[in-house]
Design a protein around this motif. Structure first.
Motif, PDB file in Angstrom:
ATOM      1  N   ALA A 111       0.816  -1.215   0.000  1.00 13.04           N
ATOM      2  CA  ALA A 111       0.000   0.000   0.000  1.00 13.04           C
ATOM      3  C   ALA A 111       0.848   1.262   0.000  1.00 13.04           C
ATOM      4  O   ALA A 111       0.388   2.337  -0.404  1.00 13.04           O
ATOM      5  N   PHE A 112       2.097   1.129   0.443  1.00 19.24           N
ATOM      6  CA  PHE A 112       2.996   2.293   0.438  1.00 19.24           C
ATOM      7  C   PHE A 112       3.226   2.792  -0.982  1.00 19.24           C
ATOM      8  O   PHE A 112       3.481   3.981  -1.199  1.00 19.24           O
ATOM      9  N   GLY A 113       3.130   1.877  -1.949  1.00 22.11           N
ATOM     10  CA  GLY A 113       3.229   2.302  -3.347  1.00 22.11           C
ATOM     11  C   GLY A 113       2.111   3.255  -3.713  1.00 22.11           C
ATOM     12  O   GLY A 113       2.317   4.237  -4.435  1.00 22.11           O
ATOM     13  N   GLY A 114       0.897   2.979  -3.214  1.00 20.37           N
ATOM     14  CA  GLY A 114      -0.234   3.873  -3.453  1.00 20.37           C
ATOM     15  C   GLY A 114      -0.054   5.212  -2.768  1.00 20.37           C
ATOM     16  O   GLY A 114      -0.446   6.258  -3.303  1.00 20.37           O
ATOM     17  N   ILE A 115       0.528   5.204  -1.580  1.00 18.40           N
ATOM     18  CA  ILE A 115       0.798   6.463  -0.867  1.00 18.40           C
ATOM     19  C   ILE A 115       1.778   7.311  -1.664  1.00 18.40           C
ATOM     20  O   ILE A 115       1.583   8.520  -1.837  1.00 18.40           O
ATOM     21  N   GLY A 116       2.828   6.667  -2.168  1.00 17.78           N
ATOM     22  CA  GLY A 116       3.787   7.390  -3.005  1.00 17.78           C
ATOM     23  C   GLY A 116       3.149   7.926  -4.271  1.00 17.78           C
ATOM     24  O   GLY A 116       3.433   9.059  -4.700  1.00 17.78           O
ATOM     25  N   LEU A 117       2.250   7.134  -4.879  1.00 16.24           N
ATOM     26  CA  LEU A 117       1.543   7.581  -6.082  1.00 16.24           C
ATOM     27  C   LEU A 117       0.671   8.796  -5.780  1.00 16.24           C
ATOM     28  O   LEU A 117       0.562   9.720  -6.602  1.00 16.24           O
ATOM     29  N   GLY A 118       0.060   8.805  -4.597  1.00 14.96           N
ATOM     30  CA  GLY A 118      -0.753   9.953  -4.198  1.00 14.96           C
ATOM     31  C   GLY A 118       0.061  11.230  -4.150  1.00 14.96           C
ATOM     32  O   GLY A 118      -0.380  12.287  -4.606  1.00 14.96           O
ATOM     33  N   TYR A 119       1.256  11.144  -3.588  1.00 14.92           N
ATOM     34  CA  TYR A 119       2.146  12.305  -3.550  1.00 14.92           C
ATOM     35  C   TYR A 119       2.534  12.743  -4.965  1.00 14.92           C
ATOM     36  O   TYR A 119       2.616  13.937  -5.279  1.00 14.92           O
ATOM     37  N   LEU A 120       2.775  11.750  -5.836  1.00 18.90           N
ATOM     38  CA  LEU A 120       3.228  12.055  -7.189  1.00 18.90           C
ATOM     39  C   LEU A 120       2.162  12.782  -8.003  1.00 18.90           C
ATOM     40  O   LEU A 120       2.455  13.758  -8.703  1.00 18.90           O
ATOM     41  N   VAL A 121       0.911  12.316  -7.908  1.00 17.67           N
ATOM     42  CA  VAL A 121      -0.161  12.903  -8.732  1.00 17.67           C
ATOM     43  C   VAL A 121      -0.913  14.012  -8.001  1.00 17.67           C
ATOM     44  O   VAL A 121      -1.811  14.623  -8.557  1.00 17.67           O
ATOM     45  N   GLY A 122      -0.577  14.249  -6.744  1.00 15.30           N
ATOM     46  CA  GLY A 122      -1.161  15.359  -6.007  1.00 15.30           C
ATOM     47  C   GLY A 122      -2.546  15.120  -5.452  1.00 15.30           C
ATOM     48  O   GLY A 122      -3.365  16.042  -5.389  1.00 15.30           O
ATOM     49  N   ILE A 123      -2.843  13.871  -5.034  1.00 17.75           N
ATOM     50  CA  ILE A 123      -4.139  13.585  -4.409  1.00 17.75           C
ATOM     51  C   ILE A 123      -3.892  13.032  -3.005  1.00 17.75           C
ATOM     52  O   ILE A 123      -2.749  12.742  -2.628  1.00 17.75           O
ATOM     53  N   ASN A 124      -4.962  12.888  -2.235  1.00 16.56           N
ATOM     54  CA  ASN A 124      -4.854  12.334  -0.887  1.00 16.56           C
ATOM     55  C   ASN A 124      -4.196  10.946  -0.952  1.00 16.56           C
ATOM     56  O   ASN A 124      -4.725  10.037  -1.592  1.00 16.56           O
ATOM     57  N   PRO A 125      -3.043  10.761  -0.294  1.00 11.90           N
ATOM     58  CA  PRO A 125      -2.351   9.461  -0.354  1.00 11.90           C
ATOM     59  C   PRO A 125      -3.213   8.291   0.105  1.00 11.90           C
ATOM     60  O   PRO A 125      -3.068   7.178  -0.415  1.00 11.90           O
ATOM     61  N   ILE A 126      -4.114   8.521   1.063  1.00 13.93           N
ATOM     62  CA  ILE A 126      -4.986   7.448   1.532  1.00 13.93           C
ATOM     63  C   ILE A 126      -5.932   7.007   0.431  1.00 13.93           C
ATOM     64  O   ILE A 126      -6.179   5.813   0.235  1.00 13.93           O
ATOM     65  N   VAL A 127      -6.479   7.970  -0.313  1.00 12.72           N
ATOM     66  CA  VAL A 127      -7.376   7.654  -1.439  1.00 12.72           C
ATOM     67  C   VAL A 127      -6.612   6.860  -2.500  1.00 12.72           C
ATOM     68  O   VAL A 127      -7.118   5.873  -3.041  1.00 12.72           O
ATOM     69  N   ALA A 128      -5.381   7.294  -2.795  1.00 12.07           N
ATOM     70  CA  ALA A 128      -4.573   6.601  -3.801  1.00 12.07           C
ATOM     71  C   ALA A 128      -4.200   5.193  -3.346  1.00 12.07           C
ATOM     72  O   ALA A 128      -4.020   4.298  -4.177  1.00 12.07           O
ATOM     73  N   ALA A 129      -4.104   4.995  -2.038  1.00  2.87           N
ATOM     74  CA  ALA A 129      -3.715   3.681  -1.519  1.00  2.87           C
ATOM     75  C   ALA A 129      -4.820   2.640  -1.684  1.00  2.87           C
ATOM     76  O   ALA A 129      -4.525   1.434  -1.691  1.00  2.87           O
ATOM     77  N   ILE A 130      -6.071   3.079  -1.816  1.00  2.00           N
ATOM     78  CA  ILE A 130      -7.188   2.125  -1.905  1.00  2.00           C
ATOM     79  C   ILE A 130      -7.076   1.223  -3.140  1.00  2.00           C
ATOM     80  O   ILE A 130      -7.017  -0.008  -3.006  1.00  2.00           O
ATOM     81  N   PRO A 131      -7.050   1.778  -4.364  1.00  2.00           N
ATOM     82  CA  PRO A 131      -6.941   0.887  -5.531  1.00  2.00           C
ATOM     83  C   PRO A 131      -5.622   0.136  -5.565  1.00  2.00           C
ATOM     84  O   PRO A 131      -5.569  -1.012  -6.014  1.00  2.00           O
ATOM     85  N   PHE A 132      -4.564   0.775  -5.070  1.00  4.26           N
ATOM     86  CA  PHE A 132      -3.250   0.134  -5.070  1.00  4.26           C
ATOM     87  C   PHE A 132      -3.266  -1.086  -4.156  1.00  4.26           C
ATOM     88  O   PHE A 132      -2.751  -2.155  -4.506  1.00  4.26           O
ATOM     89  N   SER A 133      -3.874  -0.949  -2.989  1.00  3.79           N
ATOM     90  CA  SER A 133      -3.941  -2.057  -2.036  1.00  3.79           C
ATOM     91  C   SER A 133      -4.817  -3.191  -2.570  1.00  3.79           C
ATOM     92  O   SER A 133      -4.474  -4.375  -2.436  1.00  3.79           O
TER      93      SER A 133
END
Length: 266
Positions: free
Chosen positions: A47-69
């Motif tokens: 899920a940390f990959g989704g958190i990093g993606l959230g930072y990269l694309v500028g959205i809430n890291p928790i939201v980005a972690a959902i599909p990634f997880s």
């Protein structure tokens, strides 16, 4: 003790403690009974990959972690069922690749990640109202799916081979269960962080399973125990100025040790 809840951030932390206890109590029961604690750890680190993606694309890291997880959960489920490699190898691959992607995404991000430490080790004191709403929604989804497929989950948790014989779609149910673990991981990340998620997901259920084999009782008591221990850890971290996520995990660990000793000698 109760005067600390006059602060807004403590009120949010209290609500978060209750919400995460619902997720870890219900899904954690299946995690312990099914013996997929290590897989849960792999999903949490992925899920940390989704958190990093959230930072990269500028959205809430928790939201980005959902599909990634969820994608990570589906991947490890399919690998475990269909690819001829050992389960621990699949866990190791997913674990390391997810963390690696997170680091790369954060390095590529043009913005600074000031609260990255809280995603790794948790900080329940910084949970905003928007994350509480997201936690509530994820809890409701978890409750709905467990209510809908309770018997199927119970069947694959105790005897997956027999469940296939009686017509339960074991592979699909197993992957769906891992998706529930993924949603639970997202709920827990802000409280105890990616590194410590396994403890909160497994310890309450591990304590209660020493005293009963009834799945419903384990779930109910795990939720209640989780609420009490999370709030106790939250209070201790505030009083002694300690890291909240680590303090909660230590409280859980000490309680498990005491419970085990009592069960053994009493």
């Amino acid at each position: 003790m109760f005067e600390i809840f006059q602060y807004g951030f403590m009120q949010n932390a209290f609500i978060a403690a209750v919400l995460v206890s619902v997720a870890c109590g219900i899904v954690g029961t299946y995690v312990v009974v099914k013996k997929v604690v290590s897989i849960s750890g792999a999903i949490s680190h992925a899920a940390f990959g989704g958190i990093g993606l959230g930072y990269l694309v500028g959205i809430n890291p928790i939201v980005a972690a959902i599909p990634f997880s969820i994608l990570s959960a589906i991947s490890i489920g399919l690998i475990n069922e269909r690819v001829k490699i050992s389960e621990d190898t699949a866990i190791g691959i997913l674990w390391s690749v997810g963390m690696g992607l997170g680091v790369i995404f954060i390095n590529l991000s043009p913005q600074y990640a000031p609260d990255l430490f809280s995603y790794l080790f948790g900080n329940i004191l910084t949970v905003p109202r928007s994350d509480l709403i997201l936690m509530l929604i994820l809890d409701l989804i978890i409750l709905f799916i467990v209510f809908l497929f309770y018997r199927e989950f119970m069947a694959i948790s105790f005897d997956e081979e027999f469940s296939k014989v009686v017509g339960v779609p074991a592979e699909s149910m197993y992957i769906l269960l891992l998706c529930l673990v993924a949603l639970s991981v997202v709920v827990l990340i802000k409280v105890v962080g990616v590194i410590l998620v396994i403890a909160l997901l497994s310890i309450p259920a591990a304590i209660n399973i020493q005293y009963t084999n009834n799945i419903k009782k384990i779930m109910i008591f795990s939720v209640i125990l989780g609420i009490f221990l999370n709030i106790l850890g939250l209070w201790l971290s505030f009083i002694f100025d300690l890291a909240s996520g680590a303090t909660i995990v230590l409280v859980l660990g000490i309680t498990f040790a005491i419970s085990t000793l009592l069960k053994k000698y009493w």
